[in-house]
Motif scaffolding. Structure first.
Motif, PDB file in Angstrom:
ATOM      1  N   CYS A 618      42.439  31.208  27.286  1.00  0.00           N
ATOM      2  CA  CYS A 618      41.997  30.428  28.448  1.00  0.00           C
ATOM      3  C   CYS A 618      40.480  30.375  28.495  1.00  0.00           C
ATOM      4  O   CYS A 618      39.792  31.352  28.146  1.00  0.00           O
ATOM      5  CB  CYS A 618      42.531  31.051  29.742  1.00  0.00           C
ATOM      6  SG  CYS A 618      44.339  31.019  29.866  1.00  0.00           S
ATOM      7  N   ARG A 619      39.980  29.246  28.920  1.00  0.00           N
ATOM      8  CA  ARG A 619      38.529  29.044  29.071  1.00  0.00           C
ATOM      9  C   ARG A 619      38.215  28.762  30.536  1.00  0.00           C
ATOM     10  O   ARG A 619      38.998  28.137  31.248  1.00  0.00           O
ATOM     11  CB  ARG A 619      38.066  27.872  28.210  1.00  0.00           C
ATOM     12  CG  ARG A 619      38.299  28.049  26.727  1.00  0.00           C
ATOM     13  CD  ARG A 619      37.290  28.995  26.116  1.00  0.00           C
ATOM     14  NE  ARG A 619      37.518  29.203  24.700  1.00  0.00           N
ATOM     15  CZ  ARG A 619      36.542  29.259  23.789  1.00  0.00           C
ATOM     16  NH1 ARG A 619      35.277  29.102  24.165  1.00  0.00           N
ATOM     17  NH2 ARG A 619      36.833  29.461  22.514  1.00  0.00           N
ATOM     18  N   ASP A 620      37.031  29.196  30.930  1.00  0.00           N
ATOM     19  CA  ASP A 620      36.631  29.016  32.322  1.00  0.00           C
ATOM     20  C   ASP A 620      36.048  27.624  32.538  1.00  0.00           C
ATOM     21  O   ASP A 620      35.527  26.991  31.626  1.00  0.00           O
ATOM     22  CB  ASP A 620      35.594  30.069  32.704  1.00  0.00           C
ATOM     23  CG  ASP A 620      35.437  30.194  34.214  1.00  0.00           C
ATOM     24  OD1 ASP A 620      36.339  29.718  34.940  1.00  0.00           O
ATOM     25  OD2 ASP A 620      34.429  30.758  34.652  1.00  0.00           O
ATOM     26  N   LEU A 621      36.164  27.145  33.759  1.00  0.00           N
ATOM     27  CA  LEU A 621      35.535  25.901  34.206  1.00  0.00           C
ATOM     28  C   LEU A 621      34.907  26.161  35.560  1.00  0.00           C
ATOM     29  O   LEU A 621      35.415  26.965  36.353  1.00  0.00           O
ATOM     30  CB  LEU A 621      36.581  24.783  34.350  1.00  0.00           C
ATOM     31  CG  LEU A 621      36.939  23.939  33.137  1.00  0.00           C
ATOM     32  CD1 LEU A 621      38.069  22.974  33.500  1.00  0.00           C
ATOM     33  CD2 LEU A 621      35.742  23.150  32.632  1.00  0.00           C
ATOM     34  N   ASN A 622      33.793  25.486  35.828  1.00  0.00           N
ATOM     35  CA  ASN A 622      33.192  25.588  37.151  1.00  0.00           C
ATOM     36  C   ASN A 622      33.946  24.702  38.139  1.00  0.00           C
ATOM     37  O   ASN A 622      34.261  23.548  37.830  1.00  0.00           O
ATOM     38  CB  ASN A 622      31.724  25.147  37.106  1.00  0.00           C
ATOM     39  CG  ASN A 622      30.846  26.174  36.427  1.00  0.00           C
ATOM     40  OD1 ASN A 622      31.227  27.344  36.317  1.00  0.00           O
ATOM     41  ND2 ASN A 622      29.683  25.751  35.966  1.00  0.00           N
ATOM     42  N   TYR A 623      34.229  25.259  39.311  1.00  0.00           N
ATOM     43  CA  TYR A 623      34.891  24.508  40.378  1.00  0.00           C
ATOM     44  C   TYR A 623      33.988  24.464  41.603  1.00  0.00           C
ATOM     45  O   TYR A 623      33.159  25.371  41.816  1.00  0.00           O
ATOM     46  CB  TYR A 623      36.231  25.163  40.752  1.00  0.00           C
ATOM     47  CG  TYR A 623      37.352  24.819  39.804  1.00  0.00           C
ATOM     48  CD1 TYR A 623      38.345  23.913  40.161  1.00  0.00           C
ATOM     49  CD2 TYR A 623      37.415  25.390  38.533  1.00  0.00           C
ATOM     50  CE1 TYR A 623      39.365  23.582  39.292  1.00  0.00           C
ATOM     51  CE2 TYR A 623      38.439  25.069  37.655  1.00  0.00           C
ATOM     52  CZ  TYR A 623      39.408  24.158  38.049  1.00  0.00           C
ATOM     53  OH  TYR A 623      40.417  23.834  37.169  1.00  0.00           O
ATOM     54  N   THR A 624      34.126  23.413  42.378  1.00  0.00           N
ATOM     55  CA  THR A 624      33.362  23.320  43.614  1.00  0.00           C
ATOM     56  C   THR A 624      33.867  24.358  44.615  1.00  0.00           C
ATOM     57  O   THR A 624      35.036  24.774  44.560  1.00  0.00           O
ATOM     58  CB  THR A 624      33.468  21.918  44.229  1.00  0.00           C
ATOM     59  OG1 THR A 624      34.851  21.599  44.442  1.00  0.00           O
ATOM     60  CG2 THR A 624      32.861  20.876  43.299  1.00  0.00           C
ATOM     61  N   GLU A 625      32.993  24.768  45.512  1.00  0.00           N
ATOM     62  CA  GLU A 625      33.327  25.809  46.480  1.00  0.00           C
ATOM     63  C   GLU A 625      34.530  25.403  47.332  1.00  0.00           C
ATOM     64  O   GLU A 625      34.603  24.284  47.847  1.00  0.00           O
ATOM     65  CB  GLU A 625      32.123  26.078  47.375  1.00  0.00           C
ATOM     66  CG  GLU A 625      32.292  27.272  48.292  1.00  0.00           C
ATOM     67  CD  GLU A 625      31.044  27.589  49.079  1.00  0.00           C
ATOM     68  OE1 GLU A 625      31.132  28.419  50.002  1.00  0.00           O
ATOM     69  OE2 GLU A 625      29.982  26.988  48.778  1.00  0.00           O
ATOM     70  N   GLY A 626      35.472  26.313  47.444  1.00  0.00           N
ATOM     71  CA  GLY A 626      36.660  26.074  48.255  1.00  0.00           C
ATOM     72  C   GLY A 626      37.803  25.410  47.527  1.00  0.00           C
ATOM     73  O   GLY A 626      38.893  25.239  48.087  1.00  0.00           O
ATOM     74  N   SER A 627      37.584  25.002  46.271  1.00  0.00           N
ATOM     75  CA  SER A 627      38.635  24.332  45.512  1.00  0.00           C
ATOM     76  C   SER A 627      39.574  25.345  44.858  1.00  0.00           C
ATOM     77  O   SER A 627      39.172  26.469  44.538  1.00  0.00           O
ATOM     78  CB  SER A 627      38.016  23.438  44.417  1.00  0.00           C
ATOM     79  OG  SER A 627      37.238  22.428  44.982  1.00  0.00           O
ATOM     80  N   TYR A 628      40.817  24.937  44.666  1.00  0.00           N
ATOM     81  CA  TYR A 628      41.789  25.785  43.977  1.00  0.00           C
ATOM     82  C   TYR A 628      41.445  25.855  42.492  1.00  0.00           C
ATOM     83  O   TYR A 628      41.213  24.834  41.841  1.00  0.00           O
ATOM     84  CB  TYR A 628      43.196  25.238  44.153  1.00  0.00           C
ATOM     85  CG  TYR A 628      44.218  25.930  43.272  1.00  0.00           C
ATOM     86  CD1 TYR A 628      44.636  27.236  43.548  1.00  0.00           C
ATOM     87  CD2 TYR A 628      44.733  25.276  42.157  1.00  0.00           C
ATOM     88  CE1 TYR A 628      45.551  27.879  42.733  1.00  0.00           C
ATOM     89  CE2 TYR A 628      45.652  25.911  41.332  1.00  0.00           C
ATOM     90  CZ  TYR A 628      46.059  27.214  41.623  1.00  0.00           C
ATOM     91  OH  TYR A 628      46.967  27.854  40.808  1.00  0.00           O
ATOM     92  N   LYS A 629      41.430  27.081  41.960  1.00  0.00           N
ATOM     93  CA  LYS A 629      41.143  27.287  40.546  1.00  0.00           C
ATOM     94  C   LYS A 629      42.366  27.896  39.880  1.00  0.00           C
ATOM     95  O   LYS A 629      42.790  29.004  40.245  1.00  0.00           O
ATOM     96  CB  LYS A 629      39.936  28.221  40.388  1.00  0.00           C
ATOM     97  CG  LYS A 629      39.455  28.397  38.967  1.00  0.00           C
ATOM     98  CD  LYS A 629      38.179  29.238  38.949  1.00  0.00           C
ATOM     99  CE  LYS A 629      37.631  29.389  37.557  1.00  0.00           C
ATOM    100  NZ  LYS A 629      36.352  30.148  37.539  1.00  0.00           N
ATOM    101  N   PRO A 630      42.977  27.188  38.934  1.00  0.00           N
ATOM    102  CA  PRO A 630      44.194  27.707  38.289  1.00  0.00           C
ATOM    103  C   PRO A 630      43.920  29.009  37.537  1.00  0.00           C
ATOM    104  O   PRO A 630      42.787  29.281  37.136  1.00  0.00           O
ATOM    105  CB  PRO A 630      44.582  26.581  37.317  1.00  0.00           C
ATOM    106  CG  PRO A 630      43.846  25.375  37.784  1.00  0.00           C
ATOM    107  CD  PRO A 630      42.588  25.872  38.419  1.00  0.00           C
ATOM    108  N   PRO A 631      44.947  29.822  37.318  1.00  0.00           N
ATOM    109  CA  PRO A 631      44.783  31.089  36.577  1.00  0.00           C
ATOM    110  C   PRO A 631      44.230  30.863  35.167  1.00  0.00           C
ATOM    111  O   PRO A 631      43.472  31.684  34.658  1.00  0.00           O
ATOM    112  CB  PRO A 631      46.190  31.673  36.540  1.00  0.00           C
ATOM    113  CG  PRO A 631      46.938  30.979  37.631  1.00  0.00           C
ATOM    114  CD  PRO A 631      46.319  29.639  37.808  1.00  0.00           C
ATOM    115  N   CYS A 632      44.653  29.771  34.547  1.00  0.00           N
ATOM    116  CA  CYS A 632      44.136  29.399  33.220  1.00  0.00           C
ATOM    117  C   CYS A 632      43.508  28.024  33.362  1.00  0.00           C
ATOM    118  O   CYS A 632      44.188  27.000  33.224  1.00  0.00           O
ATOM    119  CB  CYS A 632      45.266  29.383  32.190  1.00  0.00           C
ATOM    120  SG  CYS A 632      44.708  29.050  30.502  1.00  0.00           S
ATOM    121  N   PRO A 633      42.210  27.962  33.657  1.00  0.00           N
ATOM    122  CA  PRO A 633      41.592  26.666  33.979  1.00  0.00           C
ATOM    123  C   PRO A 633      41.620  25.651  32.847  1.00  0.00           C
ATOM    124  O   PRO A 633      41.822  24.461  33.086  1.00  0.00           O
ATOM    125  CB  PRO A 633      40.151  27.043  34.339  1.00  0.00           C
ATOM    126  CG  PRO A 633      40.207  28.489  34.712  1.00  0.00           C
ATOM    127  CD  PRO A 633      41.275  29.080  33.845  1.00  0.00           C
TER     128      PRO A 633
END
Length: 747
Positions: A618-633
């Motif tokens: 899995c690789r990380d991705l930046n998400y906007t504040e308050g957004s849902y971030k999947p376990p494996c982005p």
């Protein structure tokens, strides 16, 4: 010549080219790596001029005083198709290829008659990042995917030998025959020519890896990998401090290494001179990343560089191998029996002139049609006032990189077939500095049954080496339009000739102007096509390949800022439809018709389950504040390479014509990535298809099969190509259909 192995047709091209190079002295080798290859008379190698152009027809642009392509009493002209920006507005991939085939047939015929070469430095596939760029007319527009698909189809039309296909099995792809050789240019991040004192020769494009991969390189990657183009031209500008033509990472590592170019890399003309004298790069010898110098530095100094120990002679050998292998594939040494009978009758043929007309008809975009004013009815319109600086346009319609056209059909010529024309210029020229000419145009409009105003830009406003500083019509053109439309007896149709967008919001909102048409620069038969659209012989189906911004957009950010995404710290808005979410005069992809279409979903893939193995992390991705971030982005697409083909998304849309008139519609499929991913595109065009649908309820089904890795991936700020997980959606057209898609990763 029988004793020379390079003349032996029974041998492979590789063996023949090596034999040819091995017979040359160092000085003779140096003489072959400029655009004018001097040849080697002692071994029967003729001189060859590499520089020819075929952007939208065979052109006589080339080395001053040494034009290999020329027109005279024997060949007085060649078909001049619409400029690329209007041809791209057709969104018709088969048409793009067909135009390439017609152009290459005329090129081969001219070659047989000693009037052209075989290597054409076209097409221009740079993305129009900013509406002010002066060379927009040469390009397929602002979307990198559209630019890439245009490149693939036009290059295939130029290069592929008819009767064979791109999928034909060839034992050695380096030996695949070529009809003519194409060249995708200008690589890369090139879209500043001359803006407020900043010119292309000195400009350093500061580009992120994200924008480079996602936008600036993508059309070139498609051109090389899918189009199998035989040449790439590098650009004048620097990229992050390094001249594009001197960067081994961009040229050797990427074009030739990663993408596997089967052909040669050429400099833009005199760019080595620019590199040394204007950019002071290394203050010394040019860096030998190139195979061919459009200029004189390589021929004059390569031999000295070898003798001084700065360059290996083997590097010259490698360049010559790439160059002469292309000429072998073209039949330069052996002839091309398939094309040797082409001659004068194949140039400016009735079929090609009609193809140029049809391309213009298909590309013209209807922007406004209040109260269904168009099409005009010829039985009710007896007199037509055709006014404006482009009312009698001829050479303006063919733009730049144009040769001598077969003929011209101006707007007044086109409309004269439908009624009695009263012509008034209204302006002395496009700059329209003399308002005294407006009154005669007003007087003509007062007496006519309909008024057609033909206005816009030309090469004095937007061109190579000339960027715009605003998005307005020049001079008194707006005054001309408003005064004429307020006094016209009949309906008013405003026709805009331009490449880049123009802020015509005043006309869009003016009830005195019933209809607006964008005609780009429509080629030699432009007047014919415009009149056919206005009077309904053809139903418009073109779509804008560029966003039309309000002129205040140019006050928000400089042309020299290369970022596509908004820069919040500087209050810079985003660029192109992918990253700009503000108001527009007309959006990318906009276009009206004389009929109406409805869409209905037939079927679509709802879920894609990607099975991961223990080596796929899995690789990380930046998400906007308050957004849902999947376990494996996300997953690195490179890690999925072997299994990418297993993951396809299928969509089928039924297009129904609910009007009475036959017409063409462009089905556009956009991908909106999972919500919350920081700096992701708002939407991204991933598929399009132009279809003809009969009137009175006719329908067609349009299917799309999308490769998940190619179509649904993202490039992050680190330069990784990632496939994100989560719930995204497909958006069809302007949002008439929204189709959800869930991407899951499972072990």
């Amino acid at each position: 010549m029988d004793e020379f192995s390079f003349c032996d047709k029974s041998l492979s091209y590789e063996v023949r080219v090596k034999d040819l190079i091995d017979r040359m002295t160092l000085d003779e080798k140096a003489g072959q790596i400029g655009d004018t290859a001097l040849g080697v008379p002692r071994i029967g190698l003729p001189k060859y001029e590499w520089w020819s152009e075929a952007l939208h027809g065979v052109s006589d642009v080339g080395q001053a005083g040494n034009h290999v392509t020329h027109f005279d009493d024997v060949i007085p002209g060649a078909t001049s198709f619409p400029t690329v920006i209007l041809t791209s507005a057709t969104f018709n991939q088969s048409l793009w290829k067909k135009i390439g085939q017609a152009v290459s047939t005329e090129a081969r015929a001219m070659y047989n008659l000693g009037h052209a070469g075989l290597t054409f430095w076209s097409p221009n596939i740079n993305v129009v990042r900013d509406p002010r760029w002066g060379r927009a007319l040469e390009t397929p527009g602002e979307d990198p995917f559209v630019a890439g698909r245009y490149a693939v189809n036009y290059v295939r039309g130029l290069q592929d030998v008819e009767g064979s296909t791109e999928d034909d099995e060839v034992a050695d792809l380096d030996s695949r025959p070529l009809k003519v050789s194409a060249c995708c240019k200008h690589y890369a991040a090139y879209d500043v020519d001359n803006w407020l004192g900043v010119d292309r020769y000195h400009f350093d494009a500061i580009v992120t890896e994200q924008d480079m991969m996602e936008t600036f390189q993508r059309p070139f990657e498609m051109c090389v990998k899918e189009g199998d183009v035989s040449s790439v031209m590098c650009s004048y500008n620097k990229i992050n401090g390094i001249p594009a033509c001197a960067d081994p990472r961009l040229l050797k590592d990427t074009i030739r290494g990663e993408w596997n170019l089967r052909g040669y890399i050429v400099s833009d003309c005199d760019s080595i001179d620019v590199m040394l004298d204007a950019q002071k790069w290394l203050n010394d010898e040019p860096y030998y990343c190139l195979d061919l110098d459009c200029g004189y530095y390589y021929p004059n100094y390569a031999n000295t560089s070898v003798r001084m120990g700065k360059v290996k002679e083997a590097e010259l050998d490698s360049a010559l191998k790439n160059l002469y292998n292309v000429l072998m594939r073209l039949g330069f040494f052996d002839g091309s029996p398939k094309y040797e009978k082409l001659g004068k009758s194949d140039i400016c043929s009735h079929e090609n002139i009609e193809l140029a007309t049809e391309a213009a008809r298909q590309g013209i975009v209807l922007l406004k049609n209040a109260n269904q004013t168009l099409p005009l009815k010829s039985n009710k319109i007896k007199t037509i006032a055709v006014v404006g600086p482009h009312a009698n346009a001829t050479s303006a319609m063919i733009g730049n990189y144009a040769g001598v056209p077969c003929r011209f059909t101006s707007p007044i010529d086109g409309f004269s077939k439908y009624g009695k024309v009263k012509y008034e210029t209204g302006c002395g020229e496009v700059f329209c500095k003399n308002e005294s000419l407006i009154f005669p145009a007003v007087r003509a409009a007062k007496k006519a049954d309909a008024t057609v105003l033909v206005v816009g830009l030309d090469l004095t406003v937007e061109a190579e080496s000339l960027d715009r500083t605003d998005l307005l019509l020049p001079g008194y053109q707006q005054q001309l339009i408003q005064q004429v439309s307020s006094q016209s007896k009949g309906p008013v149709i405003l026709v805009i000739m331009s490449a880049g967008g123009v802020d015509i919001s005043f006309a869009k909102d003016d009830p005195n102007i019933q209809s607006i048409i964008w005609a780009g620069y429509p080629g030699e038969e432009g007047g014919h096509a415009i009149a056919d659209i206005v009077f309904g012989k053809a139903n418009p189906g073109g779509r804008l390949p560029l966003t039309w911004f309000y002129t205040n957009y140019t006050d928000m950010l400089p042309l020299t800022s290369m970022r596509l995404r908004p820069i919040e710290s500087l209050d810079y808005p985003g660029r192109t439809y992918k990253f700009y979410d503000g108001p527009t005069v007309y959006p990318f992809g906009f276009g009206l018709s004389y009929t109406n279409f409805t869409y209905k979903l037939v079927s679509s893939t709802k879920t894609v389950n990607v099975k991961l193995n223990k080596f796929q992390h899995c690789r990380d991705l930046n998400y906007t504040e308050g957004s849902y971030k999947p376990p494996c982005p996300a997953i690195l697409i490179e890690d999925l390479k072997s299994s990418c083909g297993d993951y396809k998304v299928k969509l089928e849309i039924e297009v129904k014509n609910v009007g009475e008139r036959d017409g063409s519609d462009v089905v556009m499929v956009y991908w909106s990535p999972p919500q919350g991913i920081a700096e992701a595109p708002i939407v991204d065009l991933v598929g399009f298809e132009r279809v003809f649908v009969g009137g009175g309820g006719g329908s067609v089904k349009v299917g799309f099969e999308l490769d998940v890795c190619k179509s649904l991936g993202l490039v992050d700020f680190r330069g990784y190509r990632l496939l994100p997980s989560g719930g995204g959606k497909f958006v069809i057209g302007d949002g008439v259909l929204s189709l959800p898609l869930q991407i899951n990763f499972r072990r």
